[in-house]
Design a protein around this motif. Structure first.
Motif, PDB file in Angstrom:
ATOM      1  N   LEU A 231       1.015  -1.271   0.027  1.00 40.27           N
ATOM      2  CA  LEU A 231      -0.008  -0.046  -0.031  1.00 40.27           C
ATOM      3  C   LEU A 231       1.018   1.422  -0.088  1.00 40.27           C
ATOM      4  CD1 LEU A 231      -3.017  -1.226   2.315  1.00 40.27           C
ATOM      5  CD2 LEU A 231      -2.949  -0.708  -0.037  1.00 40.27           C
ATOM      6  N   ARG A 232       1.895   1.058   0.588  1.00 33.58           N
ATOM      7  CA  ARG A 232       2.975   2.280   0.569  1.00 33.58           C
ATOM      8  C   ARG A 232       3.385   2.528  -0.763  1.00 33.58           C
ATOM      9  NH1 ARG A 232       5.582  -0.200   5.280  1.00 33.58           N
ATOM     10  NH2 ARG A 232       7.342  -0.643   3.654  1.00 33.58           N
ATOM     11  N   ALA A 233       3.319   1.495  -1.633  1.00 33.43           N
ATOM     12  CA  ALA A 233       4.105   1.718  -3.027  1.00 33.43           C
ATOM     13  C   ALA A 233       3.029   2.161  -3.774  1.00 33.43           C
ATOM     14  CB  ALA A 233       4.405   0.237  -3.420  1.00 33.43           C
ATOM     15  N   ALA A 234       1.734   1.620  -3.600  1.00 35.10           N
ATOM     16  CA  ALA A 234       0.519   2.092  -4.394  1.00 35.10           C
ATOM     17  C   ALA A 234       0.238   3.586  -3.951  1.00 35.10           C
ATOM     18  CB  ALA A 234      -0.917   1.275  -4.050  1.00 35.10           C
ATOM     19  N   ALA A 235       0.590   3.954  -2.692  1.00 36.32           N
ATOM     20  CA  ALA A 235       0.194   5.451  -2.546  1.00 36.32           C
ATOM     21  C   ALA A 235       1.198   6.343  -3.242  1.00 36.32           C
ATOM     22  CB  ALA A 235       0.329   5.636  -0.724  1.00 36.32           C
ATOM     23  N   ALA A 236       2.551   6.029  -3.195  1.00 37.22           N
ATOM     24  CA  ALA A 236       3.759   6.582  -3.913  1.00 37.22           C
ATOM     25  C   ALA A 236       3.382   6.754  -5.294  1.00 37.22           C
ATOM     26  CB  ALA A 236       4.942   5.992  -3.656  1.00 37.22           C
TER      27      ALA A 236
END
Length: 118
Positions: free
Chosen positions: A82-87
């Motif tokens: 989810l951090r990757a998706a948010a970035a």
């Protein structure tokens, strides 16, 4: 040494002694079981909410961006995926914002006389 004889020992235990404390032991075991279940459900709820909250924020930001709020960004927290998706979402929103700003700037330029309108 053994003389090859078999000895049998018979013991009499009253019924009251056989069942004394059994009900209490079962109640204690049931209480421990219920306590473990309640604790595990509470822990699972906390972990689940920590996993779901960033996904809900990302979905909400995507809806806002779709409605035209190009300034929306999401915090890059939660699980790694989810951090990757948010970035990626934030980078996309930056690019959309930049493209819209460039389009507005291009549309605001004065047209030279005799040129075809865009």
């Amino acid at each position: 040494m053994s003389s090859g004889t078999i000895a049998v020992v018979e013991v009499f235990v009253p019924d009251g002694d056989l069942t004394r404390g059994v009900a209490t032991s079962w109640l204690i075991l049931a209480g421990v079981g219920v306590g473990l279940i309640v604790t595990s459900v509470a822990i699972a709820d906390r972990l689940g909410s920590r996993m779901v909250r960033p996904a809900v924020r990302l979905a909400g930001a995507a809806h806002q961006l779709g409605e035209g709020d190009v300034g929306v960004r999401v915090p890059e927290d939660g699980p790694r995926e989810l951090r990757a998706a948010a970035a990626a979402f934030n980078a996309m929103a930056d690019q959309v914002e930049g493209l819209l700003a460039a389009e507005r700037e291009l549309a605001a330029r004065p047209q030279p006389p005799g040129s075809a309108p865009r």
